[in-house]
Write a protein that holds these residues in place. Structure first.
Motif, PDB file in Angstrom:
ATOM      1  N   ASN A 250       0.646  -1.385  -0.222  1.00 35.93           N
ATOM      2  CA  ASN A 250       0.034  -0.334  -0.237  1.00 35.93           C
ATOM      3  C   ASN A 250       0.548   1.023   0.162  1.00 35.93           C
ATOM      4  OD1 ASN A 250      -2.329  -1.411  -0.441  1.00 35.93           O
ATOM      5  ND2 ASN A 250      -2.131  -1.628   2.642  1.00 35.93           N
ATOM      6  N   PHE A 251       1.551   1.394  -0.849  1.00 32.88           N
ATOM      7  CA  PHE A 251       2.641   2.088  -0.485  1.00 32.88           C
ATOM      8  C   PHE A 251       3.389   2.859   1.108  1.00 32.88           C
ATOM      9  CE2 PHE A 251      -0.568   2.566  -4.049  1.00 32.88           C
ATOM     10  CZ  PHE A 251      -0.160   1.692  -4.986  1.00 32.88           C
ATOM     11  N   ALA A 252       3.454   2.567   0.825  1.00 40.37           N
ATOM     12  CA  ALA A 252       4.658   2.656   2.970  1.00 40.37           C
ATOM     13  C   ALA A 252       5.481   2.612   2.795  1.00 40.37           C
ATOM     14  CB  ALA A 252       3.173   1.886   3.547  1.00 40.37           C
ATOM     15  N   GLY A 253       6.046   2.488   3.632  1.00 43.03           N
ATOM     16  CA  GLY A 253       6.933   2.193   4.483  1.00 43.03           C
ATOM     17  C   GLY A 253       8.386   3.048   3.832  1.00 43.03           C
ATOM     18  N   THR A 254       9.927   2.311   4.187  1.00 39.86           N
ATOM     19  CA  THR A 254      11.088   3.081   3.305  1.00 39.86           C
ATOM     20  C   THR A 254      10.857   2.823   1.503  1.00 39.86           C
ATOM     21  OG1 THR A 254      12.656   2.750   5.577  1.00 39.86           O
ATOM     22  CG2 THR A 254      13.714   2.687   3.216  1.00 39.86           C
ATOM     23  N   SER A 255      11.039   3.708   1.300  1.00 42.37           N
ATOM     24  CA  SER A 255      10.896   3.208  -0.527  1.00 42.37           C
ATOM     25  C   SER A 255      12.780   4.525  -0.694  1.00 42.37           C
ATOM     26  CB  SER A 255      10.550   4.604  -0.874  1.00 42.37           C
ATOM     27  OG  SER A 255      10.764   5.904  -0.842  1.00 42.37           O
TER      28      SER A 255
ATOM     29  N   LEU B  15      16.062  -2.465   1.058  1.00 39.72           N
ATOM     30  CA  LEU B  15      14.843  -3.812   0.156  1.00 39.72           C
ATOM     31  C   LEU B  15      15.030  -4.612  -0.538  1.00 39.72           C
ATOM     32  CD1 LEU B  15      13.814   0.508  -1.132  1.00 39.72           C
ATOM     33  CD2 LEU B  15      12.207  -1.513   0.720  1.00 39.72           C
ATOM     34  N   LYS B  16      16.406  -5.002  -0.663  1.00 38.47           N
ATOM     35  CA  LYS B  16      16.618  -5.632  -1.855  1.00 38.47           C
ATOM     36  C   LYS B  16      16.175  -7.364  -0.498  1.00 38.47           C
ATOM     37  CE  LYS B  16      20.510  -9.039  -2.980  1.00 38.47           C
ATOM     38  NZ  LYS B  16      21.823  -8.853  -3.035  1.00 38.47           N
ATOM     39  N   ASN B  17      15.366  -7.853  -0.974  1.00 38.38           N
ATOM     40  CA  ASN B  17      14.366  -8.628  -0.869  1.00 38.38           C
ATOM     41  C   ASN B  17      13.283  -8.379  -0.108  1.00 38.38           C
ATOM     42  OD1 ASN B  17      15.751 -10.735  -3.046  1.00 38.38           O
ATOM     43  ND2 ASN B  17      17.900 -11.855  -1.096  1.00 38.38           N
ATOM     44  N   ASN B  18      13.187  -7.327  -0.076  1.00 37.94           N
ATOM     45  CA  ASN B  18      11.837  -6.788   1.079  1.00 37.94           C
ATOM     46  C   ASN B  18      11.246  -5.690  -0.301  1.00 37.94           C
ATOM     47  OD1 ASN B  18      11.769  -8.190   3.317  1.00 37.94           O
ATOM     48  ND2 ASN B  18      14.772  -6.866   3.492  1.00 37.94           N
ATOM     49  N   ASN B  19      10.907  -5.874  -1.068  1.00 37.10           N
ATOM     50  CA  ASN B  19       9.955  -4.746  -1.472  1.00 37.10           C
ATOM     51  C   ASN B  19       8.357  -5.253  -1.826  1.00 37.10           C
ATOM     52  OD1 ASN B  19      11.507  -7.508  -3.432  1.00 37.10           O
ATOM     53  ND2 ASN B  19       9.542  -6.559  -4.822  1.00 37.10           N
ATOM     54  N   ALA B  20       7.537  -4.444  -1.129  1.00 38.67           N
ATOM     55  CA  ALA B  20       5.895  -5.436  -1.159  1.00 38.67           C
ATOM     56  C   ALA B  20       5.133  -3.921  -2.011  1.00 38.67           C
ATOM     57  CB  ALA B  20       5.690  -4.883   0.172  1.00 38.67           C
ATOM     58  N   SER B  21       5.819  -3.135  -2.358  1.00 33.30           N
ATOM     59  CA  SER B  21       5.080  -1.595  -3.550  1.00 33.30           C
ATOM     60  C   SER B  21       5.744  -1.512  -4.260  1.00 33.30           C
ATOM     61  CB  SER B  21       3.183  -1.533  -2.674  1.00 33.30           C
ATOM     62  OG  SER B  21       3.748  -0.587  -1.916  1.00 33.30           O
ATOM     63  N   HIS B  22       5.482  -0.800  -5.594  1.00 28.13           N
ATOM     64  CA  HIS B  22       5.573  -0.147  -6.513  1.00 28.13           C
ATOM     65  C   HIS B  22       4.454   0.985  -7.047  1.00 28.13           C
ATOM     66  CE1 HIS B  22       5.179  -2.811  -9.526  1.00 28.13           C
ATOM     67  NE2 HIS B  22       4.191  -1.661 -10.687  1.00 28.13           N
ATOM     68  N   GLU B  23       5.430   2.169  -6.902  1.00 29.23           N
ATOM     69  CA  GLU B  23       4.117   3.251  -7.790  1.00 29.23           C
ATOM     70  C   GLU B  23       4.468   4.067  -8.919  1.00 29.23           C
ATOM     71  OE1 GLU B  23       1.250   7.489  -5.919  1.00 29.23           O
ATOM     72  OE2 GLU B  23       3.535   5.960  -4.864  1.00 29.23           O
ATOM     73  N   LEU B  24       4.049   4.193 -10.181  1.00 29.65           N
ATOM     74  CA  LEU B  24       4.733   5.261 -10.734  1.00 29.65           C
ATOM     75  C   LEU B  24       4.156   6.517  -9.804  1.00 29.65           C
ATOM     76  CD1 LEU B  24       4.868   2.484 -11.885  1.00 29.65           C
ATOM     77  CD2 LEU B  24       3.750   3.138 -14.407  1.00 29.65           C
ATOM     78  N   LEU B  25       5.488   7.358 -10.366  1.00 34.81           N
ATOM     79  CA  LEU B  25       4.402   8.513  -9.949  1.00 34.81           C
ATOM     80  C   LEU B  25       4.301   9.688 -10.699  1.00 34.81           C
ATOM     81  CD1 LEU B  25       7.920   9.242  -7.199  1.00 34.81           C
ATOM     82  CD2 LEU B  25       5.521   8.193  -6.851  1.00 34.81           C
ATOM     83  N   GLY B  26       3.642  10.736 -10.493  1.00 35.12           N
ATOM     84  CA  GLY B  26       3.278  11.441 -11.533  1.00 35.12           C
ATOM     85  C   GLY B  26       3.866  12.234 -11.858  1.00 35.12           C
ATOM     86  N   THR B  27       3.882  13.329 -13.062  1.00 33.20           N
ATOM     87  CA  THR B  27       4.507  13.968 -13.476  1.00 33.20           C
ATOM     88  C   THR B  27       4.181  15.631 -13.468  1.00 33.20           C
ATOM     89  OG1 THR B  27       4.075  14.184 -15.482  1.00 33.20           O
ATOM     90  CG2 THR B  27       6.447  12.339 -14.948  1.00 33.20           C
ATOM     91  N   GLY B  28       4.042  16.385 -11.998  1.00 35.06           N
ATOM     92  CA  GLY B  28       3.194  17.130 -11.979  1.00 35.06           C
ATOM     93  C   GLY B  28       1.968  17.051 -11.339  1.00 35.06           C
TER      94      GLY B  28
END
Length: 325
Positions: free
Chosen positions: A122-127, A142-155
């Motif tokens: 849910n896009f939380a925690g260290t990034s 984050l290596k072997n500790n990845n739980a979500s990813h988000e494509l960030l907006g451009t403005g």
């Protein structure tokens, strides 16, 4: 309408939604109709093929872009933790078939947007951020500790604003999380993928799911453009996450429904050039507010699909004077 979602992971039962809260009717439907259980944490979409193509964000099982690949075209708030319901490494090589969650070592961002990898779902925690075109190893946290990813907006939009128009869907939508008492700005495609399995029966024919995907997207798109609603605390929002609008439950996307969303994402349903406020209900008689030509029967979409109708034919059967482009 088929489905929901009294809570995440619960049995799915037909019910009425689309801005009509009918608790009495829901009780009758829940008592009368058989639910279909679906597992949370959906697996792959149709265009995920284990190759890192242009426009995709890709995880690799090993460092330095080695090993099996898991490719994504959009944000994902939870990969799922176990087979067969998790997003897995699909490409050939070391790690093929392993769940992506907490098992990736490196990435290649082939999208045009910065991608942020998170420690938690849910896009939380260290990034850790990866710029467009970047290749890199996940850091020690984050290596072997990845739980979500988000494509960030451009403005992209902030506050109460939207970047959507009748020609272009919004990049995000404001969702009132009623039980949590807050408003979340959610990636629009992620929102649709986490609504459809709570509003349609995931085992129904593909054409029915595609018709549902277009209707769910069109309904939300309409309110992203037109809503002026606010919570009691003064926060603006586009849609609620319950049966007063459409049931949104994070991390409930499913393989069949996500595929339907992906394959119909370029379809725009309009009337007189404007995005249609697409209502739907379990049957033609279940909703007191039913207006022929403005509402779709979910069970009817299933029956038409079983009879061989395409999703375009189903939509035109229920919604009068619409253009699908």
């Amino acid at each position: 309408m088929p489905t929901p979602g009294i809570s995440s992971g619960s049995a799915r039962r037909p019910r009425t939604t689309a801005r009509k809260s009918l608790p009495g009717l829901l009780a009758v439907l829940v008592a009368a109709l058989v639910g279909v259980t679906v597992a949370p944490g959906a697996a792959s979409a149709a265009d995920r093929d284990g190759g890192c193509d242009s426009g995709e964000f890709c995880y690799y099982y090993n460092s330095d872009q080695e090993g099996s690949v898991s490719d994504f075209t959009d944000s994902q708030d939870d990969y799922g933790a176990t087979q067969p319901s998790c997003y897995e490494f699909k490409g050939e090589g070391n790690g093929q078939g392993v769940c992506v969650k907490n098992n990736a070592a490196s990435v290649w961002n082939r999208t045009s947007r910065t991608v942020r990898v998170y420690f938690n779902s849910n896009f939380a925690g260290t990034s850790q951020d990866f710029a467009p075109g970047a290749k890199g190893n996940l850091n020690a946290t984050l290596k072997n500790n990845n739980a979500s990813h988000e494509l960030l907006g451009t403005g992209g939009p902030t506050g109460c604003s939207t970047d959507g128009t009748n020609s272009t869907p919004p990049s995000t939508i404001l969702v009132y999380r009623v039980g949590l008492g807050r408003v979340d700005r959610v990636d629009f495609k992620t929102y649709v993928k986490n609504v459809l399995p709570n509003e349609w029966v995931t085992s129904w024919p593909d054409a029915s799911l595609k018709a549902g995907a277009v209707a769910v997207r069109s309904y939300a798109w309409y309110w992203a453009l037109h809503s002026t609603r606010k919570t009691s605390g003064g926060q603006c929002y586009d849609v609620r996450d319950d049966t007063a609008d459409q049931v949104y439950r994070p991390s409930t996307a499913q393989t069949s429904t996500s595929s339907a969303v992906d394959s119909t994402w370029s379809t725009r349903m309009t009337r007189n050039g404007n995005i249609l406020q697409a209502h739907y209900c379990s049957t033609t008689t279940a909703c007191g507010a039913w207006v022929a030509g403005d509402w779709m029967s979910q069970y009817g979409s299933r029956d038409l699909a079983n009879a061989g109708s395409t999703y375009q034919t189903i939509l035109r059967h229920y919604y009068d004077d619409v253009a699908l482009s």
